[in-house]
Design a protein around this motif. Sequence first.
Motif, mmCIF file in Angstrom:
data_model
loop_
_atom_site.group_PDB
_atom_site.id
_atom_site.type_symbol
_atom_site.label_atom_id
_atom_site.label_comp_id
_atom_site.label_asym_id
_atom_site.label_seq_id
_atom_site.Cartn_x
_atom_site.Cartn_y
_atom_site.Cartn_z
ATOM 1 N N ILE A 59 -3.693 10.145 -0.477
ATOM 2 C CA ILE A 59 -3.443 8.211 -0.891
ATOM 3 C C ILE A 59 -2.820 8.581 -2.321
ATOM 4 O O ILE A 59 -2.047 7.315 -2.140
ATOM 5 C CB ILE A 59 -5.519 8.557 -1.114
ATOM 6 N N ASP A 60 -3.161 9.322 -3.384
ATOM 7 C CA ASP A 60 -2.408 9.123 -4.085
ATOM 8 C C ASP A 60 -0.399 8.388 -4.368
ATOM 9 O O ASP A 60 -0.393 7.933 -4.536
ATOM 10 C CB ASP A 60 -2.053 10.723 -5.475
ATOM 11 N N SER A 61 -0.211 9.413 -2.730
ATOM 12 C CA SER A 61 1.304 9.064 -2.755
ATOM 13 C C SER A 61 1.968 8.693 -2.757
ATOM 14 O O SER A 61 2.902 8.048 -2.669
ATOM 15 C CB SER A 61 1.876 10.164 -1.629
ATOM 16 N N LEU A 62 0.335 7.769 -1.964
ATOM 17 C CA LEU A 62 1.151 6.229 -0.919
ATOM 18 C C LEU A 62 1.011 5.271 -1.847
ATOM 19 O O LEU A 62 1.447 4.211 -1.116
ATOM 20 C CB LEU A 62 -0.239 6.194 0.201
ATOM 21 N N LYS A 63 -0.409 5.220 -2.899
ATOM 22 C CA LYS A 63 0.076 4.463 -3.867
ATOM 23 C C LYS A 63 1.041 4.851 -4.556
ATOM 24 O O LYS A 63 1.464 3.364 -5.252
ATOM 25 C CB LYS A 63 -1.271 4.596 -4.743
ATOM 26 N N THR A 64 1.542 4.890 -4.850
ATOM 27 C CA THR A 64 3.169 5.595 -5.402
ATOM 28 C C THR A 64 3.689 4.709 -5.272
ATOM 29 O O THR A 64 4.685 4.245 -5.637
ATOM 30 C CB THR A 64 3.411 6.501 -5.949
ATOM 31 N N VAL A 65 4.114 5.215 -3.945
ATOM 32 C CA VAL A 65 5.069 4.220 -3.192
ATOM 33 C C VAL A 65 4.963 2.684 -2.119
ATOM 34 O O VAL A 65 5.651 2.471 -2.821
ATOM 35 C CB VAL A 65 5.278 4.939 -1.086
ATOM 36 N N LEU A 66 3.152 2.706 -2.643
ATOM 37 C CA LEU A 66 3.253 0.966 -2.530
ATOM 38 C C LEU A 66 3.440 0.203 -3.919
ATOM 39 O O LEU A 66 4.240 -0.650 -4.119
ATOM 40 C CB LEU A 66 2.043 1.109 -2.171
ATOM 41 N N ASN A 67 3.659 0.848 -5.252
ATOM 42 C CA ASN A 67 3.803 -0.064 -6.037
ATOM 43 C C ASN A 67 5.621 0.516 -6.362
ATOM 44 O O ASN A 67 6.210 -0.788 -7.403
ATOM 45 C CB ASN A 67 3.184 1.266 -7.328
ATOM 46 N N THR A 68 6.396 1.080 -6.219
ATOM 47 C CA THR A 68 7.621 0.845 -6.131
ATOM 48 C C THR A 68 8.069 0.392 -5.018
ATOM 49 O O THR A 68 9.915 -0.537 -5.116
ATOM 50 C CB THR A 68 8.291 2.286 -5.809
ATOM 51 N N THR A 69 8.151 -0.049 -3.673
ATOM 52 C CA THR A 69 8.812 -0.582 -2.921
ATOM 53 C C THR A 69 8.385 -2.890 -3.001
ATOM 54 O O THR A 69 7.536 -3.126 -3.864
ATOM 55 C CB THR A 69 7.704 -0.404 -1.263
ATOM 56 N N LYS A 70 9.412 -2.902 -2.527
ATOM 57 C CA LYS A 70 9.471 -4.267 -2.599
ATOM 58 C C LYS A 70 9.494 -5.067 -1.197
ATOM 59 O O LYS A 70 9.066 -6.604 -0.509
ATOM 60 C CB LYS A 70 10.547 -4.400 -2.984
ATOM 61 N N THR A 71 9.269 -4.423 0.125
ATOM 62 C CA THR A 71 9.745 -5.160 2.016
ATOM 63 C C THR A 71 8.188 -5.389 1.416
ATOM 64 O O THR A 71 7.707 -4.220 1.676
ATOM 65 C CB THR A 71 10.648 -3.669 2.152
ATOM 66 N N ASP A 72 8.248 -6.469 2.277
ATOM 67 C CA ASP A 72 7.029 -6.708 2.374
ATOM 68 C C ASP A 72 6.256 -5.729 3.807
ATOM 69 O O ASP A 72 5.398 -5.584 4.411
ATOM 70 C CB ASP A 72 7.458 -8.322 3.379
ATOM 71 N N LEU A 130 2.806 -1.842 5.813
ATOM 72 C CA LEU A 130 2.793 -0.491 6.754
ATOM 73 C C LEU A 130 1.915 0.764 5.357
ATOM 74 O O LEU A 130 0.909 1.205 5.930
ATOM 75 C CB LEU A 130 3.444 0.473 7.400
ATOM 76 N N LEU A 131 1.990 0.225 4.113
ATOM 77 C CA LEU A 131 1.592 1.319 3.412
ATOM 78 C C LEU A 131 -0.028 0.877 2.902
ATOM 79 O O LEU A 131 -0.601 1.755 3.157
ATOM 80 C CB LEU A 131 1.985 1.256 2.029
ATOM 81 N N TYR A 132 0.327 -0.559 2.821
ATOM 82 C CA TYR A 132 -0.861 -1.341 3.588
ATOM 83 C C TYR A 132 -2.555 -0.492 4.361
ATOM 84 O O TYR A 132 -3.840 0.168 4.006
ATOM 85 C CB TYR A 132 -1.649 -2.692 3.530
ATOM 86 N N ASN A 133 -2.138 -0.894 5.222
ATOM 87 C CA ASN A 133 -2.891 0.124 7.063
ATOM 88 C C ASN A 133 -2.690 1.509 5.972
ATOM 89 O O ASN A 133 -4.263 1.553 6.799
ATOM 90 C CB ASN A 133 -2.193 -0.604 7.665
ATOM 91 N N GLU A 134 -1.964 2.182 6.098
ATOM 92 C CA GLU A 134 -2.548 3.616 5.771
ATOM 93 C C GLU A 134 -3.491 3.662 4.884
ATOM 94 O O GLU A 134 -3.613 5.019 5.107
ATOM 95 C CB GLU A 134 -0.906 4.016 5.600
ATOM 96 N N TYR A 164 -8.299 -3.008 1.602
ATOM 97 C CA TYR A 164 -6.869 -2.228 2.100
ATOM 98 C C TYR A 164 -6.492 -3.039 3.098
ATOM 99 O O TYR A 164 -5.187 -3.582 3.499
ATOM 100 C CB TYR A 164 -6.270 -0.595 1.634
ATOM 101 N N ALA A 165 -7.030 -3.109 4.554
ATOM 102 C CA ALA A 165 -6.892 -3.694 5.426
ATOM 103 C C ALA A 165 -7.122 -5.653 5.656
ATOM 104 O O ALA A 165 -5.753 -5.750 6.266
ATOM 105 C CB ALA A 165 -8.369 -2.997 6.385
ATOM 106 N N ASN A 166 -7.575 -5.678 4.452
ATOM 107 C CA ASN A 166 -7.467 -7.034 4.423
ATOM 108 C C ASN A 166 -5.900 -7.797 3.656
ATOM 109 O O ASN A 166 -5.205 -8.973 4.018
ATOM 110 C CB ASN A 166 -8.541 -7.797 3.527
ATOM 111 N N LEU A 167 -5.070 -6.862 2.913
ATOM 112 C CA LEU A 167 -4.535 -6.893 2.332
ATOM 113 C C LEU A 167 -2.834 -6.931 2.574
ATOM 114 O O LEU A 167 -2.082 -7.696 2.754
ATOM 115 C CB LEU A 167 -4.497 -6.384 0.467
ATOM 116 N N GLY A 168 -3.146 -5.947 4.111
ATOM 117 C CA GLY A 168 -2.189 -6.333 5.381
ATOM 118 C C GLY A 168 -1.846 -7.581 6.035
ATOM 119 O O GLY A 168 -1.069 -7.640 5.962
ATOM 120 N N LEU A 169 -3.491 -7.657 6.149
ATOM 121 C CA LEU A 169 -3.736 -8.831 7.212
ATOM 122 C C LEU A 169 -3.195 -9.831 6.463
ATOM 123 O O LEU A 169 -2.385 -10.804 7.093
ATOM 124 C CB LEU A 169 -5.253 -8.839 7.370
ATOM 125 N N GLN A 170 -3.005 -10.375 5.680
ATOM 126 C CA GLN A 170 -3.148 -11.187 4.099
ATOM 127 C C GLN A 170 -1.539 -11.723 4.797
ATOM 128 O O GLN A 170 -0.760 -12.961 4.909
ATOM 129 C CB GLN A 170 -3.681 -11.324 3.087
#
Length: 653
Positions: free
Chosen positions: A23-36, A41-45, A61-67
């Motif tokens: 989970i921590d590594s996913l959050k780290t990647v999420l904070n650096t990515t700019k591609t929608d 994909l990261l929100y859903n993971e 997080y599922a809701n963030l991905g859906l929106q």
Amino acid sequence: MKKIGLLIAVLHFHLIFAQDNYIDSLKTVLNTTKTDTTKILLYNELAQSYQYNDTELGLKYANLGLQLSKKISWEKGMAQSYSTFGINYYVQNEIKKALYSFNQALHYCKNDKKAKSKILKNIGAVYNTAGNYDKALRFNLEALKISEEINDKDHTAKIYTNMGNIYYYLNDTKRAITYYKKSLFINQKLNNKPSICKNLQNIGSALIIEGKDIEAKKYYTEALKIAENSNDKETLLYNYFYLGNIENNLNNPEKALNYLDLSEKIATEIGNSDLMILTAKEKSAIYLEYYRKTKNKEWLAKSEKITLKILKKIDLEEDLQTYMQINKLASELYEEKRDFKKSFYYLKEFNKLNDSILSTENKETLRNLENKKIIEIKEKQLQINNLELKAKEKQKWYFMIGLLLLSIIGALLFFQNQSRKKTNHKLQLLNSELNEANKAKTRFFSILNHDLRGPVANLVFFLQLQKESPELLDEESIQRMQDKTMTGAENLLASMEDILQWSKSQMENFKPQPQKFQIATLFEDTQKHFLSVENVQFQFENPNNLILVSDENYLKTIVRNLTGNAVKALAKVQNPTIVWKAFQENGKTTLSITDNGKGASQEEFKALYDANEVTGIKTGLGLHLIRDLAKAIDCEISVNSKINEGTTITLKL
């Protein structure tokens, strides 16, 4: 002790969703990515990873991905987000919400067969948990069909496992084992060690229910080897627990305690309270059995200590069956200690809970009896309906037989009509052939009259002159007349041969015989045939010494007749010349004859193209013969004639 197998299988049921530890590594990647799309994909993971730790965060997080998916209109992202909603609602035991979410996910992944198969499998798992095994099986079978179609081996193995679980819960262990083994076969081919281990455990659990402890031990021992190599603690926990129960069933208490100690140690490490209680209960029962055999109070003390510890920890509402079994164990334990007051207390607790369950079961029995009565009434109604259906079925058959008879009569009439049409058609063809034969006969006799009458009349005239007035002829005239007569006779013979050749060409089954020959031979024959024609200059041009495959006799007759017609066309022409040429043109062998005669109109050459034309330009049989023989050897004839300039006739073979 046998009942433990089914109970543990419930706890051991592997959910369809994998738990991730990154989970921590996913959050780290999420904070650096700019591609929608990557963010979605990261929100859903993350939503899927939180399913066991914090389902509320998972839903967030599922809701963030859906929106975000809706914002960029990305259907694949919407499907994934709805699927992760379903996963988290499933863990919360929100069956209706889980089913709604998975159905929404299905809507957005119509063209993605792999995703569709996974969602169908998940819906099947939800229905399995809800106890709706019929729908669970149906959705898994639908998922299996797609998975096999796209050749997704890994997912196919998971579906087989789910189907095995369904039959396990239906107490159909034979079918459950069949599907577990199908899954095992695929995972062994894929060398998927964790899944192989789970398959072995599932088969072992089913074998315990069937009372086949020795066989079950083999599967769990094999699973243990894989689990020890992978250091998967949860898998090790279940392996040790099952092996402990199996060894106890096989009357090997020391081995059983050894495995149960290992199970309890891991359950404590990872905080699995359910397995801690169950393991302790099994150990307490073994210690009590040891005391009964040895009368060593040390074992009785250990059993009491564990039992009291369990009673403090266990939750009545969460695990009624285990709570009842512990109370019964405590009653037996205190009976051995001669503490009948406590023994009675725990027995009373056990009976109270048991009566409650029996009361529920009795209600179910009464309900079943009522249902049985309803079923009997329905069965009678079904029998009446079946009788009505049989009567209607007979009427339907009578109707179908009548239709069949009418169809047969109609078919016979149709066949008779078709047969009559075919007969009439054959008669029409025969009439047409007869008319053509009559026309050919008419044309034939017309040609005979036209071409043979003149030469024969000249011959008769010369013979009569020799007989009746020989004094009118001197030696030179006689020699000249004899030469002409000989030439005429030879030409008459050639004409007769042409007539015979043409007659054969009109006969059925008279076909040319193609063979290879040199055109030089054809020209030599033509030159020899017209050797007596002195006033015409003949030229034969064949610089490439061409070779032709055709019927030589047919072609000789055509060339001879064309040459004869050209000789006749050169009458009263100064410097009469006939030129025969042989050359290649557009891949075809071509022959041409050119004369410098007076020429003629295309209408006068009509007999070369029209079978109904009887005579041509004073040539009679020649043009008809040329036309029919050329057609037989697939020879194309073309004429180029200019008045007062000459004529060129071309043969393309």
